[in-house]
Design an enzyme around this catalytic site. Structure first.
Site, PDB file in Angstrom:
ATOM      1  N   GLN A 106       0.842  -1.195   0.000  1.00 20.56           N
ATOM      2  CA  GLN A 106       0.000   0.000   0.000  1.00 20.56           C
ATOM      3  C   GLN A 106       0.882   1.253   0.000  1.00 20.56           C
ATOM      4  O   GLN A 106       1.655   1.491   0.936  1.00 20.56           O
ATOM      5  CB  GLN A 106      -0.952   0.048   1.198  1.00 20.56           C
ATOM      6  CG  GLN A 106      -1.966   1.187   1.005  1.00 20.56           C
ATOM      7  CD  GLN A 106      -2.954   1.341   2.128  1.00 20.56           C
ATOM      8  OE1 GLN A 106      -2.571   1.399   3.289  1.00 20.56           O
ATOM      9  NE2 GLN A 106      -4.237   1.437   1.792  1.00 20.56           N
ATOM     10  N   TYR A 117      -6.236  10.737   3.748  1.00 23.76           N
ATOM     11  CA  TYR A 117      -4.809  11.007   3.516  1.00 23.76           C
ATOM     12  C   TYR A 117      -4.633  11.771   2.202  1.00 23.76           C
ATOM     13  O   TYR A 117      -5.623  12.099   1.533  1.00 23.76           O
ATOM     14  CB  TYR A 117      -4.013   9.695   3.540  1.00 23.76           C
ATOM     15  CG  TYR A 117      -4.045   9.078   4.919  1.00 23.76           C
ATOM     16  CD1 TYR A 117      -3.411   9.712   5.988  1.00 23.76           C
ATOM     17  CD2 TYR A 117      -4.745   7.905   5.170  1.00 23.76           C
ATOM     18  CE1 TYR A 117      -3.472   9.182   7.270  1.00 23.76           C
ATOM     19  CE2 TYR A 117      -4.804   7.366   6.453  1.00 23.76           C
ATOM     20  CZ  TYR A 117      -4.166   8.014   7.503  1.00 23.76           C
ATOM     21  OH  TYR A 117      -4.229   7.505   8.769  1.00 23.76           O
ATOM     22  N   CYS A 163     -13.974 -10.912  16.335  1.00 27.70           N
ATOM     23  CA  CYS A 163     -13.507  -9.550  16.634  1.00 27.70           C
ATOM     24  C   CYS A 163     -14.627  -8.805  17.355  1.00 27.70           C
ATOM     25  O   CYS A 163     -15.780  -8.831  16.924  1.00 27.70           O
ATOM     26  CB  CYS A 163     -13.144  -8.838  15.332  1.00 27.70           C
ATOM     27  SG  CYS A 163     -12.892  -7.062  15.553  1.00 27.70           S
ATOM     28  N   CYS A 195     -13.760  -3.546  19.341  1.00 26.88           N
ATOM     29  CA  CYS A 195     -13.601  -2.649  20.499  1.00 26.88           C
ATOM     30  C   CYS A 195     -12.528  -1.597  20.241  1.00 26.88           C
ATOM     31  O   CYS A 195     -12.504  -0.557  20.900  1.00 26.88           O
ATOM     32  CB  CYS A 195     -13.266  -3.454  21.746  1.00 26.88           C
ATOM     33  SG  CYS A 195     -11.635  -4.221  21.689  1.00 26.88           S
ATOM     34  N   GLN A 242     -17.031  -9.743  34.563  1.00 30.91           N
ATOM     35  CA  GLN A 242     -17.818  -8.561  34.162  1.00 30.91           C
ATOM     36  C   GLN A 242     -18.256  -8.624  32.701  1.00 30.91           C
ATOM     37  O   GLN A 242     -19.221  -7.966  32.304  1.00 30.91           O
ATOM     38  CB  GLN A 242     -16.984  -7.285  34.316  1.00 30.91           C
ATOM     39  CG  GLN A 242     -16.357  -7.066  35.668  1.00 30.91           C
ATOM     40  CD  GLN A 242     -17.345  -6.537  36.675  1.00 30.91           C
ATOM     41  OE1 GLN A 242     -18.335  -5.919  36.310  1.00 30.91           O
ATOM     42  NE2 GLN A 242     -17.095  -6.806  37.936  1.00 30.91           N
TER      43      GLN A 242
HETATM   44  C1  FMN Z   1      -4.916  -0.991  13.492  1.00 31.97           C
HETATM   45  C2  FMN Z   1      -5.456  -0.574  12.172  1.00 31.97           C
HETATM   46  C3  FMN Z   1      -4.621   0.032  11.260  1.00 31.97           C
HETATM   47  C4  FMN Z   1      -5.103   0.392  10.004  1.00 31.97           C
HETATM   48  N1  FMN Z   1      -4.238   0.885   9.088  1.00 31.97           N
HETATM   49  C5  FMN Z   1      -4.641   1.080   7.819  1.00 31.97           C
HETATM   50  C6  FMN Z   1      -3.704   1.370   6.792  1.00 31.97           C
HETATM   51  O1  FMN Z   1      -2.494   1.378   7.005  1.00 31.97           O
HETATM   52  N2  FMN Z   1      -4.204   1.619   5.559  1.00 31.97           N
HETATM   53  C7  FMN Z   1      -5.537   1.547   5.262  1.00 31.97           C
HETATM   54  O2  FMN Z   1      -5.923   1.756   4.122  1.00 31.97           O
HETATM   55  N3  FMN Z   1      -6.439   1.201   6.217  1.00 31.97           N
HETATM   56  C8  FMN Z   1      -6.016   0.944   7.467  1.00 31.97           C
HETATM   57  N4  FMN Z   1      -6.916   0.523   8.417  1.00 31.97           N
HETATM   58  C9  FMN Z   1      -8.322   0.270   8.031  1.00 31.97           C
HETATM   59  C10 FMN Z   1      -8.517  -1.206   7.687  1.00 31.97           C
HETATM   60  O3  FMN Z   1      -7.815  -1.557   6.530  1.00 31.97           O
HETATM   61  C11 FMN Z   1      -9.996  -1.539   7.464  1.00 31.97           C
HETATM   62  O4  FMN Z   1     -10.478  -0.790   6.398  1.00 31.97           O
HETATM   63  C12 FMN Z   1     -10.857  -1.244   8.684  1.00 31.97           C
HETATM   64  O5  FMN Z   1     -10.277  -1.766   9.854  1.00 31.97           O
HETATM   65  C13 FMN Z   1     -12.253  -1.839   8.516  1.00 31.97           C
HETATM   66  O6  FMN Z   1     -12.179  -3.215   8.324  1.00 31.97           O
HETATM   67  P1  FMN Z   1     -12.542  -4.258   9.513  1.00 31.97           P
HETATM   68  O7  FMN Z   1     -13.862  -3.824  10.035  1.00 31.97           O
HETATM   69  O8  FMN Z   1     -12.564  -5.589   8.832  1.00 31.97           O
HETATM   70  O9  FMN Z   1     -11.467  -4.134  10.531  1.00 31.97           O
HETATM   71  C14 FMN Z   1      -6.453   0.181   9.675  1.00 31.97           C
HETATM   72  C15 FMN Z   1      -7.291  -0.398  10.620  1.00 31.97           C
HETATM   73  C16 FMN Z   1      -6.803  -0.794  11.840  1.00 31.97           C
HETATM   74  C17 FMN Z   1      -7.729  -1.482  12.804  1.00 31.97           C
END
Ligand code: FMN
Length: 646
Positions: free
Chosen positions: A103, A173, A343, A346, A421
């Site tokens: 990415q 971004y 998941c 949280c 809890q």
């Molecule tokens: C810890 C964390 C870091 C993330 N970093 C990025 C990232 O570097 N680039 C990006 O496009 N999205 C990033 N995201 C978003 C995730 O790619 C994803 O779109 C988002 O968590 C929703 O998906 P989920 O509900 O399956 O977690 C991040 C999400 C989390 C939780």
């Protein structure tokens, strides 16, 4: 039976055959070295994640230019010297049989470190949503340099053995900043209407295509909807989709939201249903023919399979589920979904830890995540007789981990079932999944060989008789009963008594304390149809921060329902049908009618056995709420650490 046949079908993008349609989306880990190179911790974390069997893995944000680095541990690709480390990542994925995209990222105006130094660049000098600091407006030279940087970064990705690249044009971004009129007020060719604002993204794509050649797949991650007041819509996005494809995009990754979107919707909290934004992928698919990835709270491969079967999306990204349990797909394939940690959304260990604590990635319920290098895999040299006292999340994790490492573990739980809890938390709106996690954790501890004895309080005599080699004291916390005149009247109860059903809600309610327990009890009552709810708080605001996504949703729900908050207020007397409040030093107020008073004024650690263990020289570990009442992540982490140290 559904055998995941559509989800597990390969998919072809240009020359690349991706073995299945499960995607691990990019997730920043903050595990990189401070010079931007890939660390051993990065590799170990990555290696464990991809054991999921996902076919397409996308790395976390990787900086294309030094003036676009998000934080000191962000991975970088702005120079050839980064290639060897990145190549190791690609290699790990290839050994697993999966395909990997890098990415490519530029933080623009949302980089705290750059903003602090006055070095952050953006389409216009408009302050960051998060940090409220103004960046510098990019001039044409900056723009050209950045476009070149995206192209060079893509070339390096290819040289490092990656199978594809993904341009990060989502989540607020730099690339998305150009798309959004909230951030882009330029009057030159890179601003204006939506097509004008898309020009920068289009030119980045064209340059990337030029550098990687015709056969190399290029994905673009977009926020298909800005999700902010007067922000762009999915229809706006539909209008430029064919242009992005024409410019070189082979995959559209349909995410959503920006830094200013309410309640951290990009990594949505538990309030949102799995797959709640799949319609965005469907809308993108209406206008382009290339594969589209859907994302957002996916945890269940069978549901993902249905979406792919319906044709709403071609691939499905599972983000945080990869952190909570990277075996989720294997378990689904092998018919043992009941073994998967779901998941909880949280965000305690992942996105909120990264954003608010500048920490590296963890998972509140999976202590291995982000600690793969320390995580013990081999059985302990000596199998010890271990007693775990208390079956909350910390105790259960300790028992599960200790048993996994070959110890003889007995867990004693005073209540009729383990879970602590969390069993109560699972009764409040939206949090049923917490109960599911506890069930799986319980079963996991038993599967590893722990014995779980319920309805059993442990006393000194039992310890003397049982002679454990080590004790893990995880006896949790008990609620605090405040010292207020009238507190012993029959209509006063603990929040916990209400949540566990021992006391029925009635009439006009006053909750003492606006911490998470008080707020979630109010939410529980709201759901039960109670209309008149006042929350009294001695402090100036609730300790539940609206910066956290669940906190935001909770505050919003309660306020919308008409729940009243009385801050800077101390209850001085509880009467039969009213309460007296001291609001400011010289301001008293009577609140009536009050039919029920619910105590949620905090809790205190139950560590009664500690002195005995200390004096008897019995090695022990005091963990979780018994040490100090805190969140799930701390209880789980301390439970695991205690087991690993045995
Ligand atoms: C810890 C964390 C870091 C993330 N970093 C990025 C990232 O570097 N680039 C990006 O496009 N999205 C990033 N995201 C978003 C995730 O790619 C994803 O779109 C988002 O968590 C929703 O998906 P989920 O509900 O399956 O977690 C991040 C999400 C989390 C939780």
């Amino acid at each position: 039976m559904n055998k995941l046949e559509h989800l597990l079908q390969p998919i072809r993008v240009r020359q690349l055959e991706i073995p299945n349609r499960v995607v691990m989306p990019p997730m920043g880990s903050n595990l990189g070295n401070t010079d931007g190179t890939v660390s051993e911790a990065n590799l170990a974390y990555f290696k464990r994640r991809i054991q999921s069997g996902a076919g397409f893995i996308i790395t976390e944000i990787t900086s294309v230019h030094p003036n676009g680095i998000a934080s000191p541990r962000t991975l970088c690709v702005y120079d050839d010297r980064f290639i060897p480390g990145l190549a190791k990542m690609a290699d790990i994925v290839h050994r697993q049989g999966a395909k990997i995209a890098m990415q490519l990222h530029h933080v623009g105006r949302e980089g705290y470190y750059l903003l602090k130094e006055g070095k952050a660049l953006a389409p216009s000098a408009i302050a960051s949503y998060i940090y409220r600091i103004k960046p510098q407006e990019m001039n044409i030279e900056d723009i050209k340099e950045t476009i070149t940087a995206f192209g060079q970064a893509a070339r390096r990705a290819r040289e490092a053995g990656f199978d594809a690249v993904e341009l990060h044009a989502a989540h607020g971004y730099l690339l998305m900043q150009f798309l959004s009129h909230h951030c882009n007020q330029r009057t030159d060719q890179y601003g204006g209407n939506f097509a004008g604002r898309a020009r920068f993204v289009v030119e980045c794509l064209q340059e990337v295509r030029k550098q990687v050649g015709e056969d190399f797949p290029v994905s673009i991650r977009i926020s298909a909807e800005e999700i902010i007041k007067d922000g762009y819509t999915v229809e706006d996005m539909q209008s430029i989709m064919p242009i992005l494809v024409e410019a070189g995009a082979d995959i559209i990754h349909a995410s959503f939201g920006t830094h200013g979107s309410p309640g951290g919707i990009t990594s949505a909290p538990v309030e949102y249903e799995p797959g709640f934004k799949v319609e965005l992928a469907r809308k993108v698919k209406e206008v382009v023919k290339v594969p589209v990835i859907a994302v957002g709270r996916f945890t269940d491969p069978f549901m993902a399979d249905e979406i792919v079967t319906r044709g709403d999306a071609d691939m499905i990204a599972f983000g945080r589920q990869h952190l909570a349990d990277p075996d989720f797909l294997i378990n689904a394939r092998l018919g043992r979904v009941q073994e998967t940690f779901p998941c909880l959304a949280c965000n305690q260990g992942c996105i909120e830890r990264l954003l608010f604590e500048q920490g590296s990635i963890r998972c509140a319920i999976n202590p291995e995540t982000g600690q793969e290098l320390e995580y013990p895999v081999q059985a302990a040299k000596k199998s010890k007789k271990v007693w775990v006292i208390g079956g909350g999340p910390g105790g259960l994790t300790a028992a599960s981990e200790a048993a996994r490492l070959g110890h003889q573990v007995t867990l004693f739980e005073a209540g009729k079932e383990a879970g602590g809890q969390v069993l109560l938390a699972a009764r409040v709106p939206y949090k049923k999944v917490y109960g599911r996690w506890i069930e799986v954790l319980n079963a996991r501890a038993i599967k590893h060989g722990a014995e779980i004895i319920t309805n059993q309080e442990v006393n000194e005599e039992m310890i003397n008789k049982g002679q454990p080699d080590e004790v893990i004291l995880a006896s949790g916390a008990g609620p605090v009963w405040p010292d207020i005149p009238g507190v012993d009247l029959p209509h006063v109860c603990y929040a916990q008594e209400l949540l566990n059903g021992a006391v029925a809600p009635r009439g006009a309610v006053v909750i003492l304390g606006s911490g998470l327990v008080g707020m979630e009890t109010a939410d529980y009552l709201r759901e039960k149809g109670i209309k008149n709810i006042n929350i009294i708080e001695t402090e100036a605001r609730s300790p539940v921060s609206t910066l956290t996504s669940h906190g935001y949703m909770l505050h919003k729900r309660l306020r919308t329902a008409g729940v009243k908050f009385l801050f800077n207020s101390r209850v001085t007397e509880i009467g039969e049908e009213s309460i007296l409040l001291q609001r400011e030093p010289d301001k008293q107020q009577e609140l009536k009618p009050v039919h029920q008073v619910i105590v949620a004024t905090g809790s205190t650690g139950r560590n009664r056995l500690e002195d005995f263990l200390k004096q008897g020289g019995i090695p022990y570990h005091l963990i979780g709420d018994a040490r100090k009442p805190r969140r799930i992540i701390e209880a789980v982490e301390e439970g695991a650490q205690a087991a690993w140290q045995l």
